[in-house]
Design a protein around this motif. Structure first.
Motif, PDB file in Angstrom:
ATOM      1  N   ASN A 154       1.558   1.902  -5.604  1.00  0.00           N
ATOM      2  CA  ASN A 154       0.546   2.710  -6.287  1.00  0.00           C
ATOM      3  C   ASN A 154      -0.314   1.858  -7.206  1.00  0.00           C
ATOM      4  OD1 ASN A 154       3.516   4.243  -6.636  1.00  0.00           O
ATOM      5  ND2 ASN A 154       2.026   5.280  -5.321  1.00  0.00           N
ATOM      6  N   ILE A 155       0.321   0.923  -7.891  1.00  0.00           N
ATOM      7  CA  ILE A 155      -0.419  -0.003  -8.756  1.00  0.00           C
ATOM      8  C   ILE A 155      -1.429  -0.788  -7.929  1.00  0.00           C
ATOM      9  CG2 ILE A 155      -0.149  -2.129 -10.107  1.00  0.00           C
ATOM     10  CD1 ILE A 155       2.515  -0.923 -11.147  1.00  0.00           C
ATOM     11  N   ASP A 156      -1.031  -1.206  -6.734  1.00  0.00           N
ATOM     12  CA  ASP A 156      -1.920  -1.978  -5.864  1.00  0.00           C
ATOM     13  C   ASP A 156      -3.160  -1.167  -5.484  1.00  0.00           C
ATOM     14  OD1 ASP A 156      -2.407  -4.369  -4.084  1.00  0.00           O
ATOM     15  OD2 ASP A 156      -2.289  -2.805  -2.547  1.00  0.00           O
ATOM     16  N   VAL A 157      -2.995   0.129  -5.258  1.00  0.00           N
ATOM     17  CA  VAL A 157      -4.146   0.964  -4.911  1.00  0.00           C
ATOM     18  C   VAL A 157      -5.150   1.003  -6.058  1.00  0.00           C
ATOM     19  CG1 VAL A 157      -4.878   3.344  -4.445  1.00  0.00           C
ATOM     20  CG2 VAL A 157      -2.931   2.388  -3.214  1.00  0.00           C
ATOM     21  N   ILE A 158      -4.658   1.171  -7.283  1.00  0.00           N
ATOM     22  CA  ILE A 158      -5.587   1.223  -8.418  1.00  0.00           C
ATOM     23  C   ILE A 158      -6.250  -0.138  -8.626  1.00  0.00           C
ATOM     24  CG2 ILE A 158      -5.853   1.748 -10.856  1.00  0.00           C
ATOM     25  CD1 ILE A 158      -5.217   4.171  -9.040  1.00  0.00           C
ATOM     26  N   ASN A 159      -5.512  -1.221  -8.482  1.00  0.00           N
ATOM     27  CA  ASN A 159      -6.144  -2.549  -8.556  1.00  0.00           C
ATOM     28  C   ASN A 159      -7.225  -2.699  -7.488  1.00  0.00           C
ATOM     29  OD1 ASN A 159      -4.517  -3.279 -10.690  1.00  0.00           O
ATOM     30  ND2 ASN A 159      -3.403  -4.877  -9.591  1.00  0.00           N
ATOM     31  N   TRP A 160      -6.958  -2.185  -6.320  1.00  0.00           N
ATOM     32  CA  TRP A 160      -7.931  -2.215  -5.206  1.00  0.00           C
ATOM     33  C   TRP A 160      -9.192  -1.438  -5.592  1.00  0.00           C
ATOM     34  CZ3 TRP A 160      -6.381   0.555   0.013  1.00  0.00           C
ATOM     35  CH2 TRP A 160      -7.389   0.380   0.980  1.00  0.00           C
ATOM     36  N   VAL A 161      -9.011  -0.239  -6.118  1.00  0.00           N
ATOM     37  CA  VAL A 161     -10.156   0.562  -6.543  1.00  0.00           C
ATOM     38  C   VAL A 161     -10.941  -0.156  -7.644  1.00  0.00           C
ATOM     39  CG1 VAL A 161     -10.846   2.686  -7.726  1.00  0.00           C
ATOM     40  CG2 VAL A 161      -9.134   2.777  -5.894  1.00  0.00           C
ATOM     41  N   MET A 162     -10.227  -0.712  -8.612  1.00  0.00           N
ATOM     42  CA  MET A 162     -10.883  -1.352  -9.749  1.00  0.00           C
ATOM     43  C   MET A 162     -11.458  -2.717  -9.412  1.00  0.00           C
ATOM     44  SD  MET A 162     -10.664   0.939 -12.052  1.00  0.00           S
ATOM     45  CE  MET A 162     -11.296  -0.011 -13.430  1.00  0.00           C
ATOM     46  N   GLU A 264      -9.661 -15.788  12.724  1.00  0.00           N
ATOM     47  CA  GLU A 264     -10.141 -15.411  11.398  1.00  0.00           C
ATOM     48  C   GLU A 264      -8.955 -14.910  10.583  1.00  0.00           C
ATOM     49  OE1 GLU A 264     -13.086 -12.457  12.108  1.00  0.00           O
ATOM     50  OE2 GLU A 264     -14.450 -13.821  13.157  1.00  0.00           O
ATOM     51  N   PRO A 265      -8.047 -15.815  10.209  1.00  0.00           N
ATOM     52  CA  PRO A 265      -6.786 -15.397   9.582  1.00  0.00           C
ATOM     53  C   PRO A 265      -6.976 -14.601   8.293  1.00  0.00           C
ATOM     54  CG  PRO A 265      -7.142 -17.761   9.341  1.00  0.00           C
ATOM     55  CD  PRO A 265      -8.165 -17.278  10.306  1.00  0.00           C
ATOM     56  N   GLN A 266      -6.348 -13.441   8.269  1.00  0.00           N
ATOM     57  CA  GLN A 266      -6.382 -12.602   7.083  1.00  0.00           C
ATOM     58  C   GLN A 266      -5.425 -13.183   6.040  1.00  0.00           C
ATOM     59  OE1 GLN A 266      -5.822  -8.549   8.179  1.00  0.00           O
ATOM     60  NE2 GLN A 266      -6.206  -7.717   6.136  1.00  0.00           N
ATOM     61  N   ASN A 267      -5.806 -13.144   4.779  1.00  0.00           N
ATOM     62  CA  ASN A 267      -4.937 -13.685   3.730  1.00  0.00           C
ATOM     63  C   ASN A 267      -4.920 -12.716   2.552  1.00  0.00           C
ATOM     64  OD1 ASN A 267      -3.769 -15.115   1.520  1.00  0.00           O
ATOM     65  ND2 ASN A 267      -4.247 -17.064   2.501  1.00  0.00           N
ATOM     66  N   GLU A 268      -3.834 -11.978   2.427  1.00  0.00           N
ATOM     67  CA  GLU A 268      -3.703 -10.966   1.382  1.00  0.00           C
ATOM     68  C   GLU A 268      -2.892 -11.447   0.187  1.00  0.00           C
ATOM     69  OE1 GLU A 268      -3.919  -6.997   4.249  1.00  0.00           O
ATOM     70  OE2 GLU A 268      -2.002  -7.556   3.342  1.00  0.00           O
ATOM     71  N   THR A 269      -2.615 -12.738   0.136  1.00  0.00           N
ATOM     72  CA  THR A 269      -1.700 -13.250  -0.880  1.00  0.00           C
ATOM     73  C   THR A 269      -2.125 -12.917  -2.299  1.00  0.00           C
ATOM     74  OG1 THR A 269      -1.252 -15.118   0.593  1.00  0.00           O
ATOM     75  CG2 THR A 269      -0.436 -15.276  -1.669  1.00  0.00           C
ATOM     76  N   GLN A 270      -3.371 -13.220  -2.635  1.00  0.00           N
ATOM     77  CA  GLN A 270      -3.798 -13.043  -4.024  1.00  0.00           C
ATOM     78  C   GLN A 270      -3.724 -11.584  -4.453  1.00  0.00           C
ATOM     79  OE1 GLN A 270      -4.306 -15.653  -5.921  1.00  0.00           O
ATOM     80  NE2 GLN A 270      -4.800 -14.505  -7.789  1.00  0.00           N
ATOM     81  N   ASN A 271      -4.149 -10.672  -3.583  1.00  0.00           N
ATOM     82  CA  ASN A 271      -4.109  -9.255  -3.947  1.00  0.00           C
ATOM     83  C   ASN A 271      -2.695  -8.782  -4.232  1.00  0.00           C
ATOM     84  OD1 ASN A 271      -6.881  -8.874  -3.694  1.00  0.00           O
ATOM     85  ND2 ASN A 271      -6.757  -8.237  -1.556  1.00  0.00           N
ATOM     86  N   VAL A 272      -1.769  -9.083  -3.325  1.00  0.00           N
ATOM     87  CA  VAL A 272      -0.400  -8.585  -3.512  1.00  0.00           C
ATOM     88  C   VAL A 272       0.288  -9.313  -4.663  1.00  0.00           C
ATOM     89  CG1 VAL A 272       0.709 -10.131  -1.822  1.00  0.00           C
ATOM     90  CG2 VAL A 272       1.699  -7.884  -2.313  1.00  0.00           C
ATOM     91  N   ALA A 273      -0.038 -10.592  -4.879  1.00  0.00           N
ATOM     92  CA  ALA A 273       0.549 -11.321  -6.008  1.00  0.00           C
ATOM     93  C   ALA A 273       0.049 -10.757  -7.334  1.00  0.00           C
ATOM     94  CB  ALA A 273       0.233 -12.809  -5.897  1.00  0.00           C
ATOM     95  N   GLU A 274      -1.233 -10.405  -7.396  1.00  0.00           N
ATOM     96  CA  GLU A 274      -1.774  -9.832  -8.630  1.00  0.00           C
ATOM     97  C   GLU A 274      -1.178  -8.455  -8.896  1.00  0.00           C
ATOM     98  OE1 GLU A 274      -6.024  -9.879  -8.602  1.00  0.00           O
ATOM     99  OE2 GLU A 274      -6.146 -12.077  -8.777  1.00  0.00           O
ATOM    100  N   SER A 275      -0.985  -7.663  -7.863  1.00  0.00           N
ATOM    101  CA  SER A 275      -0.382  -6.345  -8.058  1.00  0.00           C
ATOM    102  C   SER A 275       1.080  -6.472  -8.473  1.00  0.00           C
ATOM    103  CB  SER A 275      -0.523  -5.504  -6.789  1.00  0.00           C
ATOM    104  OG  SER A 275      -1.888  -5.206  -6.550  1.00  0.00           O
ATOM    105  N   THR A 276       1.776  -7.446  -7.889  1.00  0.00           N
ATOM    106  CA  THR A 276       3.155  -7.709  -8.300  1.00  0.00           C
ATOM    107  C   THR A 276       3.203  -8.145  -9.752  1.00  0.00           C
ATOM    108  OG1 THR A 276       3.808  -8.323  -6.039  1.00  0.00           O
ATOM    109  CG2 THR A 276       5.209  -9.099  -7.832  1.00  0.00           C
ATOM    110  N   MET A 277       2.300  -9.041 -10.153  1.00  0.00           N
ATOM    111  CA  MET A 277       2.268  -9.500 -11.535  1.00  0.00           C
ATOM    112  C   MET A 277       1.905  -8.356 -12.482  1.00  0.00           C
ATOM    113  SD  MET A 277       2.718 -12.362 -13.361  1.00  0.00           S
ATOM    114  CE  MET A 277       1.986 -13.968 -12.945  1.00  0.00           C
ATOM    115  N   THR A 278       1.040  -7.459 -12.035  1.00  0.00           N
ATOM    116  CA  THR A 278       0.708  -6.292 -12.854  1.00  0.00           C
ATOM    117  C   THR A 278       1.955  -5.468 -13.139  1.00  0.00           C
ATOM    118  OG1 THR A 278      -1.523  -6.174 -11.897  1.00  0.00           O
ATOM    119  CG2 THR A 278      -0.682  -4.191 -12.966  1.00  0.00           C
TER     120      THR A 278
END
Length: 326
Positions: A154-162, A264-278
């Motif tokens: 859920n935190i990841d969704v709000i980070n995505w929106v913001m 075209e390799p997708q890389n979601e590392t930063q998003n999920v790491a930031e949500s985890t850190m949040t």
């Protein structure tokens, strides 16, 4: 069938696996092991699907972020188990929010409140280490606590929106119902006030207690409307997503493979790491009773890993008590 020469066990099993000719690895062990396994997989030049969360402490998060940058240099794909980012209903709804459907976001809410989950009682033949790994949900060094292990969705969704992560957290939590030793050292409820760089606040609530109200959701309020982030927008006119919505637990793997095949390799590392850190930032605020900032987390030397991965004695860490030294 998997050949015997591709089956490995033990704390070093991942090293042996990465020496084989596999192209993609799935990292789905307890999250406490994720940073080490992810870093090794990238160094071995393997594409990765990794379950969320991707760490349980600030040191682990930064290690994942660094390995994610190396994955870009190597041209490797990295997709995370934050499957809402692969759900077409979420994608289209949040695109509309970003396009201004509700105006500037002024408030956000994230919830994962449910009953209890599984638990494994300790058996006489299990060492402390083996029991904690089998019962990993209830030990912060393995799961990160449920605010990190589960509510990160859920935190990841709000980070995505913001479009960014919060800058500070002020929260509380506790261990009111699940107090038996079999529940390790985690809390059973949290409530966190997260603040984003533009001053917008997110109320984050998560709970795992039987007999209480259930709510798993995200919600944002804008200057011109509001949305549940997943399929509905209320503004001058109401909009509801009505298109196809493939299973996101399948779609995340489809997207990983498609990005590799397209070159075209997708890389979601930063998003999920930031949500985890949040989530970790919120947890640490609740654990300590203090305001915790993003800068605090990025500078923190907090590592929850045991000194040695070895089957044998391993005392249960104390339950964090706000206002007291940890």
């Amino acid at each position: 069938n998997i050949e015997d020469d591709h089956i490995f066990t033990g704390f070093d099993a991942y090293k042996k696996l990465l020496q084989t000719d596999v192209d993609i690895v799935i990292l789905a062990t307890p999250p406490g092991f994720r940073p080490e396994h992810f870093e090794a997989a990238i160094n071995a030049k393997k594409h990765v699907f990794m379950e969320k969360p991707v760490a349980v402490d600030p040191v682990g998060c930064r290690r994942v972020m660094s390995a994610g940058e190396k994955a870009k240099q190597f041209g490797l794909a990295v997709v995370a188990g934050t499957q809402r980012r692969h759900a077409r209903s979420y994608i289209e709804t949040i695109k509309r929010i970003h396009d201004g459907a509700i105006g500037d976001v002024v408030a956000a809410y994230a919830y994962w409140c449910q009953g209890g989950l599984w638990v494994h009682e300790k058996r006489p033949e299990w060492s402390d280490m083996e029991w904690q790994i089998r019962n990993w949900l209830y030990f912060t060094w393995l799961s990160g606590d449920h605010i990190v292990e589960q509510h990160v969705h859920n935190i990841d969704v709000i980070n995505w929106v913001m479009g960014t992560h919060p800058v500070r957290a002020f929260g509380m939590g506790g261990r009111q119902v699940r107090t038996a030793p079999k529940y390790g050292n985690i809390y059973d409820h949290f409530a966190i006030d997260f603040e984003y760089p533009n001053g917008v606040h997110m109320l984050s609530m998560c709970r795992q207690i039987d007999g209480c109200a259930h709510k798993v959701a995200e919600f944002v309020v804008g200057a011109k409307g509001k949305s549940n982030c997943s399929n509905r927008i209320w503004s001058d006119t109401e909009w509801r997503y009505q298109g196809p919505n493939p299973n996101p637990y399948v779609q995340e793997h489809v997207d990983l493979l498609a990005s590799i095949l397209k070159g075209e390799p997708q890389n979601e590392t930063q998003n999920v790491a930031e949500s985890t850190m949040t989530a970790i930032m919120g947890r640490e605020s609740a654990y300590t009773g203090k305001v915790v900032t993003w800068d605090d987390m990025m500078k923190s030397n907090l590592s929850l890993a045991p000194k040695e991965y070895k089957f044998g004695p391993l005392p249960t860490p104390p339950v964090p008590m706000p206002g007291r030294p940890m």
